[in-house]
Design an enzyme around this catalytic site. Structure first.
Site, PDB file in Angstrom:
ATOM      1  N   TYR A 280      -1.409  -0.993  10.512  1.00 47.66           N
ATOM      2  CA  TYR A 280      -1.611  -1.284   9.091  1.00 47.66           C
ATOM      3  C   TYR A 280      -0.436  -0.742   8.273  1.00 47.66           C
ATOM      4  O   TYR A 280       0.130  -1.453   7.435  1.00 47.66           O
ATOM      5  CB  TYR A 280      -2.928  -0.679   8.592  1.00 47.66           C
ATOM      6  CG  TYR A 280      -3.172  -0.957   7.129  1.00 47.66           C
ATOM      7  CD1 TYR A 280      -3.638  -2.192   6.710  1.00 47.66           C
ATOM      8  CD2 TYR A 280      -2.913   0.016   6.165  1.00 47.66           C
ATOM      9  CE1 TYR A 280      -3.843  -2.466   5.363  1.00 47.66           C
ATOM     10  CE2 TYR A 280      -3.115  -0.247   4.824  1.00 47.66           C
ATOM     11  CZ  TYR A 280      -3.576  -1.483   4.428  1.00 47.66           C
ATOM     12  OH  TYR A 280      -3.767  -1.752   3.095  1.00 47.66           O
TER      13      TYR A 280
ATOM     14  N   SER B 245       0.853  -1.187   0.000  1.00 47.07           N
ATOM     15  CA  SER B 245       0.000   0.000   0.000  1.00 47.07           C
ATOM     16  C   SER B 245       0.888   1.236   0.000  1.00 47.07           C
ATOM     17  O   SER B 245       2.031   1.188   0.461  1.00 47.07           O
ATOM     18  CB  SER B 245      -0.892   0.007   1.246  1.00 47.07           C
ATOM     19  OG  SER B 245      -1.558   1.249   1.398  1.00 47.07           O
TER      20      SER B 245
END
Length: 258
Positions: free
Chosen positions: A149, A137
């Site tokens: 995350y 990401s």
């Protein structure tokens, strides 16, 4: 001649589904790994009918060690492509989040990527060819609003780059895909409020898949789809880190993510 085989985790929606459809259209047989058996069966049936692909279904929860072991065993039998797409984010603050959920996130986003890649590489190296695509990401390239995350995706980027260096000249390529916001179920499932996010920051699944495949063909190890995200990540390398943190905090304001 036998058709090449691609194993894809998390294929029942979003980017995973996009890659499953693309590889099927490109003449690959598929091994699809997902938790939701009903959605998995529907997708497999569609790809058999529409693309004529042979599709093997593996129902597995990659947060569970026993299920990861089953998928790893299948990979040791040999595939041509591994797409480590499965992953998830969570909402709330780190210090109040359920620790078991955070551990599951780490197991899916990091442990599964490491274990499945470790299982897939020996047969690829023996064949002198293969592709491992790890879906990371943009959050792994920037100091994000979400600590766990972002950290998990930063690990995926670093892991992929290190392997790509080590595998030079073997015929096996490892790549890290770093998309920004994509129109998928990701944010809704995580309970993250994306209201007010500029339309300029959103990407479409088909565009991400197309650009990713083109960049793999060019040998780009870290793939950042979208001109807007190329500009953001390039700029972040020349702007002081404290300013990057401040900017990402503004972008993530009110979205409470761990």
């Amino acid at each position: 001649m036998s058709r090449p085989v691609a194993l894809i985790t998390g294929p029942t929606s979003g980017l995973g589904e996009g890659f499953a459809r693309r590889y099927a259209a490109d003449g690959y047989d598929l091994v699809l790994v997902a938790r939701d058996a009903a959605r998995l069966e529907r997708l497999a049936a569609e790809l058999r009918d529409e693309a004529g692909a042979r599709v093997e279904e593996l129902r597995a929860d990659l947060a569970e060690a026993a299920d990861r072991a089953v998928v790893a065993e299948r990979l040791r039998a040999g595939v041509d492509v591994l797409v480590n797409n499965a992953g998830f984010g969570t909402s709330g603050e780190f210090w109040t989040a359920d620790y078991a959920l955070l551990q599951s996130q780490l197991d899916v986003n990091v442990t599964a990527v490491m274990q499945l890649t470790h299982a897939a590489l020996p047969s690829m190296l023996a064949a002198g060819s293969g592709t491992v695509l790890n879906v990371a990401s943009v959050a792994g390239l920037l100091p994000g609003r979400g600590s766990t995350y972002s950290a998990s995706k930063a690990w995926v980027v670093s892991f992929s780059e290190g392997l790509a260096n080590g595998l030079g000249g073997t015929g096996v390529g490892v790549y890290a895909l770093c998309p920004g916001f994509v129109h998928t179920e990701f944010h809704e499932r995580a309970g993250i409020d994306m209201a007010g996010t500029s339309s300029l920051l959103w990407l479409e699944v088909d565009d991400v898949v197309r650009e990713t495949m083109a960049d793999i063909a060019k040998g780009k190890v870290v793939i950042v789809p979208g001109l807007q995200y190329k500009a953001i990540t390039t700029g972040s390398r020349v702007v002081p880190r404290n300013l990057v943190r401040a900017l990402t905090k503004v972008v993530g304001k009110g979205r409470g993510r761990t």
